[in-house]
Design a protein around this motif. Sequence first.
Motif, PDB file in Angstrom:
ATOM      1  N   TYR A 150     -32.327  12.974  -1.134  1.00  0.00           N
ATOM      2  CA  TYR A 150     -32.615  13.692   0.104  1.00  0.00           C
ATOM      3  C   TYR A 150     -34.063  13.426   0.470  1.00  0.00           C
ATOM      4  O   TYR A 150     -34.920  13.273  -0.413  1.00  0.00           O
ATOM      5  CB  TYR A 150     -32.418  15.195  -0.067  1.00  0.00           C
ATOM      6  CG  TYR A 150     -30.970  15.611  -0.117  1.00  0.00           C
ATOM      7  CD1 TYR A 150     -30.270  15.864   1.061  1.00  0.00           C
ATOM      8  CD2 TYR A 150     -30.304  15.739  -1.323  1.00  0.00           C
ATOM      9  CE1 TYR A 150     -28.935  16.232   1.017  1.00  0.00           C
ATOM     10  CE2 TYR A 150     -28.970  16.106  -1.375  1.00  0.00           C
ATOM     11  CZ  TYR A 150     -28.298  16.357  -0.198  1.00  0.00           C
ATOM     12  OH  TYR A 150     -26.965  16.719  -0.236  1.00  0.00           O
ATOM     13  N   ILE A 195     -33.337  16.157   7.979  1.00  0.00           N
ATOM     14  CA  ILE A 195     -33.063  15.872   6.573  1.00  0.00           C
ATOM     15  C   ILE A 195     -32.043  14.747   6.517  1.00  0.00           C
ATOM     16  O   ILE A 195     -31.001  14.805   7.165  1.00  0.00           O
ATOM     17  CB  ILE A 195     -32.516  17.122   5.845  1.00  0.00           C
ATOM     18  CG1 ILE A 195     -33.472  18.309   6.013  1.00  0.00           C
ATOM     19  CG2 ILE A 195     -32.254  16.806   4.372  1.00  0.00           C
ATOM     20  CD1 ILE A 195     -34.883  18.082   5.528  1.00  0.00           C
ATOM     21  N   ALA A 201     -28.128  20.823   4.396  1.00  0.00           N
ATOM     22  CA  ALA A 201     -29.531  20.963   4.778  1.00  0.00           C
ATOM     23  C   ALA A 201     -29.993  22.409   4.615  1.00  0.00           C
ATOM     24  O   ALA A 201     -31.054  22.674   4.041  1.00  0.00           O
ATOM     25  CB  ALA A 201     -29.749  20.484   6.206  1.00  0.00           C
ATOM     26  N   ALA A 248     -37.042  14.336   3.902  1.00  0.00           N
ATOM     27  CA  ALA A 248     -37.348  14.877   5.220  1.00  0.00           C
ATOM     28  C   ALA A 248     -37.986  13.769   6.039  1.00  0.00           C
ATOM     29  O   ALA A 248     -38.780  12.983   5.524  1.00  0.00           O
ATOM     30  CB  ALA A 248     -38.311  16.051   5.102  1.00  0.00           C
TER      31      ALA A 248
END
Length: 173
Positions: A71, A60, A105, A73
């Motif tokens: 944010y 992340i 995270a 991934a």
Amino acid sequence: MSKLDWQPAKTQPDLLAPPVVAAIDTIEAQVAPIDPGLADTAAFCAEYDVQLGESANCVIVHGKRAGESTYAAVLVLATHRADVNGVIRKHLGVRKISFAAQDEAVGSTGMEYGGITPVGLPADWPILVDSAVAAAGPVVIGSGLRASKLLVEGADLAKLPNAELLDLATPTA
């Protein structure tokens, strides 16, 4: 991967973190229990006879620009290194980027650190999938818990909601 007892993930919700259970219908996946002390990639691969190139890591990242936080991934093969400060930062349009702090995270995903997976992440997060993951065939990823792993087709990861296929990593060797 013969040392692992793979079962359909949809039939084993106790081996998945709650956000993964809620989203597992978005992907065909198998799940296998593992020793949670061996969840880290190198230890897992050594113990369970999985090649590093058959394992993908999900990290992340947290980016900022003009007071706004983003944010995302990032999914790369264990044999690759993500270009966080170049390709990923530019793609997200952020000025500063770093790996998200462990507590951020875990708190943001509802998953255990060391088991975070792209399946079941917050709906507004981009999932950046390296093209090598999509081309790898079956890959082992986290299940949201340290006590199990998922087996999925790499190409299917690029079809997850909010997934974007990019060339964002280079081989480490």
